[in-house]
Design an enzyme around this catalytic site. Structure first.
Site, PDB file in Angstrom:
ATOM      1  N   ASP A 149      -6.325  -3.332  -0.781  1.00  0.00           N
ATOM      2  CA  ASP A 149      -5.402  -4.492  -0.374  1.00  0.00           C
ATOM      3  C   ASP A 149      -5.558  -5.502  -1.557  1.00  0.00           C
ATOM      4  O   ASP A 149      -6.613  -5.649  -2.457  1.00  0.00           O
ATOM      5  CB  ASP A 149      -5.810  -4.921   0.915  1.00  0.00           C
ATOM      6  CG  ASP A 149      -4.729  -5.516   1.498  1.00  0.00           C
ATOM      7  OD1 ASP A 149      -3.604  -6.136   1.003  1.00  0.00           O
ATOM      8  OD2 ASP A 149      -4.768  -5.750   2.990  1.00  0.00           O
ATOM      9  N   ASP A 183       4.206  -5.547   5.269  1.00  0.00           N
ATOM     10  CA  ASP A 183       3.380  -5.729   6.667  1.00  0.00           C
ATOM     11  C   ASP A 183       4.381  -6.146   7.800  1.00  0.00           C
ATOM     12  O   ASP A 183       4.026  -6.081   9.172  1.00  0.00           O
ATOM     13  CB  ASP A 183       2.715  -7.172   6.608  1.00  0.00           C
ATOM     14  CG  ASP A 183       1.353  -7.122   5.841  1.00  0.00           C
ATOM     15  OD1 ASP A 183       1.001  -6.093   5.416  1.00  0.00           O
ATOM     16  OD2 ASP A 183       0.990  -8.087   5.590  1.00  0.00           O
TER      17      ASP A 183
HETATM   18  C1  GLA Z   1      -3.513  -7.719   5.122  1.00  0.00           C
HETATM   19  C2  GLA Z   1      -2.796  -6.409   5.264  1.00  0.00           C
HETATM   20  C3  GLA Z   1      -3.176  -5.845   6.927  1.00  0.00           C
HETATM   21  C4  GLA Z   1      -4.548  -5.799   7.022  1.00  0.00           C
HETATM   22  C5  GLA Z   1      -5.115  -7.137   6.767  1.00  0.00           C
HETATM   23  C6  GLA Z   1      -6.681  -7.350   6.963  1.00  0.00           C
HETATM   24  O1  GLA Z   1      -2.850  -8.733   5.569  1.00  0.00           O
HETATM   25  O2  GLA Z   1      -1.600  -6.229   4.688  1.00  0.00           O
HETATM   26  O3  GLA Z   1      -2.550  -4.613   7.064  1.00  0.00           O
HETATM   27  O4  GLA Z   1      -5.085  -4.880   6.372  1.00  0.00           O
HETATM   28  O5  GLA Z   1      -4.789  -7.572   5.456  1.00  0.00           O
HETATM   29  O6  GLA Z   1      -7.291  -8.582   6.575  1.00  0.00           O
END
Ligand code: GLA
Length: 707
Positions: A465, A533
């Site tokens: 991420d 997301d």
């Molecule tokens: C981001 C990702 C989510 C999750 C959060 C965790 O927002 O897009 O899917 O993994 O981080 O902190």
């Protein structure tokens, strides 16, 4: 018309797909051609990009121009293949640099060309300085694409500063009006398809965020306004850049009828100091021409992506991610409970998201300290992994390697590893700062700690991420601080590439708050992209359709969550995710027995068709950007099976839905759908009728009827 190839006695016809003479080069794929050559003044000019013609001598010769007035010299009027900042051109150049003596004109002349199999190299040299440029072309005839990149060689004894370095400039035919198709977005609404007519002037799309960005994709497609292309018809010129950092696209139209589109590294705040005797190569640009509309253009890219993915042949597993269920409050017992339910539904890969590492109890702290939190996992992660494995599932883990929290052991030990300007506050976003991956010691730290993590645990999937963009992009101790844009991405590729090499079986997902880092560069390391997301399915359909312009379904992770549960049945939410790599991201404790049963049935259904979705050709049958009744389809390469999805959201009148015209089937072969047998041609031209009420969907598996 007499061409250089006909008149040149030195014409040497190397074997296909590149035909070369001393002054012209014809690059042919199965269906397309791209031609360039030297005009009488020695300028390397683009000649043709379009349908492959029957004879090499059919292609046009390089254009000449004497200019038009004292204000418009010839150079700026010609479709120069790789224009530099020099002379009186005033157009968007691909290269701008400053020599050690302060001269900023780069005047190139042809030096030589080399053809080897599918590759053409054109060597250009500066008329005064010891500078050489190599234009690289790689013909990918089977996917009807061309890979291009450029190398700059500083053969002098002094450093030069490169200030703009694009990978390619493209010239669709002169004197046409073009529509520019591109993808725009933001967090939660990535890859929204845009169309606009190119007017006179320059349109710029770019990223200044050190990553690809949610805002635009480094991709364009052009069609001719007078003969517009559709999904299945018409001419489309298109290209994308394989780069995960700052990039720039300029689409310039002049009053003289020229349209030129450039793609490459962003020159904004950019400088590259190229030391004496050193070379530098640009990122690759992948380009193509389709005479069968946007669908064929996308399928060409989808085919290309299979050639760069680390694991194109592996069937992707159905995953469950526990983030929405447990957020930062993770522990072994709760994760095992979720894993047991997930297993019952048919999940094959269990992914533990954020919250598992040292002192990570909220998003205020801990990024950088990549070892298990003792209070949550007293005996480390292995007991949980063993239980997940014992249930028959693989185990995956979330990481955000490029980030650091101020409240972390890593930051206390190395505050100087953060990207910053010493006299400015360090802007935090989501309470976090960015590590400077341009620095080799930062790269080494990440390689070391993540390598250990992968070595000590049976982890087969990593969600990588990246939850913020850069600010205060300082790297003042470096001899050219503006190189940070470039060296950061090279550092990222080094870290990821090294880990991938040491752990070749791990499947990596690229996530940056959803689709902030989706590009042809990262897909050399990551097999999958978390494209947004946003998991509300009606919005997701748009994001997925935009994403499919460039990237194939076997890279597109799509989870079912409870977003949209108030207005959409579970089956609809599943169908949207089943059109890619199915995952589940909801709190499974909240699902009723009926919902669990529906989910189990649909996961099973997905497993019976996923070979078609993950390895087949994709056809967009009805666009969600045009109608609330949308449809898409996948067909196996041998055309024996297909899967159709259709979605109806809100359509006010209780109308009879139009027939869906299928694509990609073998015309004379018989196919059965819901008991009706027809030829592929009939399914295409008569179409398929489906009966859907508002907010409902259908998935149909079609098989060839064996004679
Ligand atoms: C981001 C990702 C989510 C999750 C959060 C965790 O927002 O897009 O899917 O993994 O981080 O902190």
């Amino acid at each position: 018309m007499v061409t250089a190839l006909e008149t040149d006695p030195l014409a040497l016809y190397f074997f296909m797909p590149i035909h070369a003479t001393a002054t012209a080069w014809v690059l042919e794929t199965n269906q397309t051609a791209y031609v360039l050559g030297l005009n009488a003044k020695g300028m390397l000019v683009h000649c043709y990009w379009g349908v492959k013609l029957p004879r090499v001598s059919d292609y046009p010769v390089p254009a000449e121009s004497e200019g038009w007035s004292s204000f418009n010299a010839g150079g700026g009027l010609l479709p120069e293949e790789f224009p530099t900042y020099a002379g009186a051109k005033y157009i968007e150049p691909c290269l701008k640099l400053t020599f050690a003596d302060g001269v900023r004109d780069t005047v190139l002349e042809f030096d030589s060309a080399k053809v080897e199999g599918n590759e053409l190299q054109i060597h250009l040299r500066d008329t005064f300085y010891a500078l050489r440029i190599t234009l690289h072309y790689h013909v990918l005839e089977n996917v009807d694409l061309l890979e291009r990149f450029v190398t700059v060689h500083n053969q002098s004894d002094t450093a030069i500063t490169v200030e703009r370095f694009f990978s390619a400039q493209f010239h669709p035919p002169l004197h046409s009006n073009y529509r520019l198709h591109h993808l725009a977005g933001a967090w939660l609404k990535e890859t929204q398809v845009q169309h606009e007519t190119l007017g006179i002037g320059t349109k710029v799309l770019e990223s200044r965020r050190i990553t690809t960005g949610h805002q635009h994709q480094p991709w364009f497609a052009l069609d001719n306004l007078e003969q517009p292309a559709t999904e299945t018809t018409g001419h489309v010129w298109f290209a994308a850049l394989a780069w995960s950092g700052n990039w720039k696209l300029t689409a310039e139209k002049t009053i003289f009828g020229g349209t030129r589109v450039s793609l490459g590294l962003n020159d904004w705040d950019f400088a590259l100091r190229l030391e004496a005797k050193r070379s530098f190569s640009s990122p690759k640009c992948i380009a193509g021409f389709s005479s069968a509309g946007f669908g064929a253009a996308s399928r060409a890219f989808h085919g290309y992506v299979q050639t760069i993915l680390p694991h194109p042949e592996i069937t992707r597993k159905v995953l469950y991610n526990s983030w929405e269920a447990t957020a930062f409050h993770v522990n072994e017992a709760d994760q095992v409970k979720l894993a047991e339910i997930a297993k019952g539904i048919g999940v094959e890969l269990f992914v533990l998201d954020d919250g598992w590492f040292h002192n990570r109890h909220s998003d205020n702290a801990a990024l950088g300290d990549w070892w298990a939190d003792k209070s949550k996992f007293p005996n480390g992660l292995n007991p949980l992994i063993e239980k997940v494995n014992a249930l028959g599932m693989d185990f995956g883990l979330w990481l955000e390697p490029e980030m650091v929290s101020v409240d972390s052991e890593l930051y206390h030990a190395h505050p100087d590893w953060v990207i910053h300007f010493p006299t400015r506050a360090r802007t935090e976003m989501r309470n976090q700062l960015m590590l400077n991956l341009a620095k080799s010691e930062v790269q080494d730290y990440l390689i070391g700690i993540l390598d250990k993590l992968l070595e000590q645990h049976n982890i087969t999937f990593i969600k990588w991420d990246m939850n913020r963009n850069v600010s205060e992009p300082g790297w003042l101790e470096h001899h050219e601080p503006k190189e940070i844009w470039l060296r950061y991405v090279e550092g990222l590729y080094r870290v990821w590439g090294t880990l991938r090499q040491r752990h070749p079986d791990v499947i990596w997902q690229s996530c940056s708050g959803g689709g902030g880092r989706a590009d042809l560069g990262i897909l050399q390391f990551a097999d999958q992209i978390w494209i947004s997301d946003m998991t509300e399915p009606t919005m997701r359909l748009r994001i997925q359709e935009g994403y499919s312009q460039i990237y194939p379904a076997n890279t597109m992770e799509a989870w079912v969550t409870d977003m949209g549960a108030k207005h959409l049945p579970l089956e609809f939410r599943f169908h949207v995710s089943m059109a890619g790599l199915l995952g589940i991201g909801t709190n499974l404790h909240h699902w009723s027995e009926t919902e669990i049963a529906t989910a189990t049935r649909l996961v099973q259904a997905y497993k019976t068709v996923r070979h078609v979705i993950q390895f087949g050709n994709q056809y967009r049958l009805r666009s969600v950007f045009i109608s609330n009744f949308s449809s898409l389809m996948y067909v196996t390469k041998d055309q024996s099976e297909a899967v159709i999805f259709a979605f109806r959201t809100h359509i006010p009148d209780p109308v009879k839905l139009p027939a869906i015209h299928l694509q990609g089937l073998e015309p004379t072969t018989q196919y059965e759908i819901n008991g009706t047998i027809r030829s592929g041609s009939a399914w295409q031209h008569v179409g398929l009728e489906v009966n859907l009420t508002d907010f409902s969907s259908v998935m149909l598996h079609i098989k060839r009827v064996e004679p």
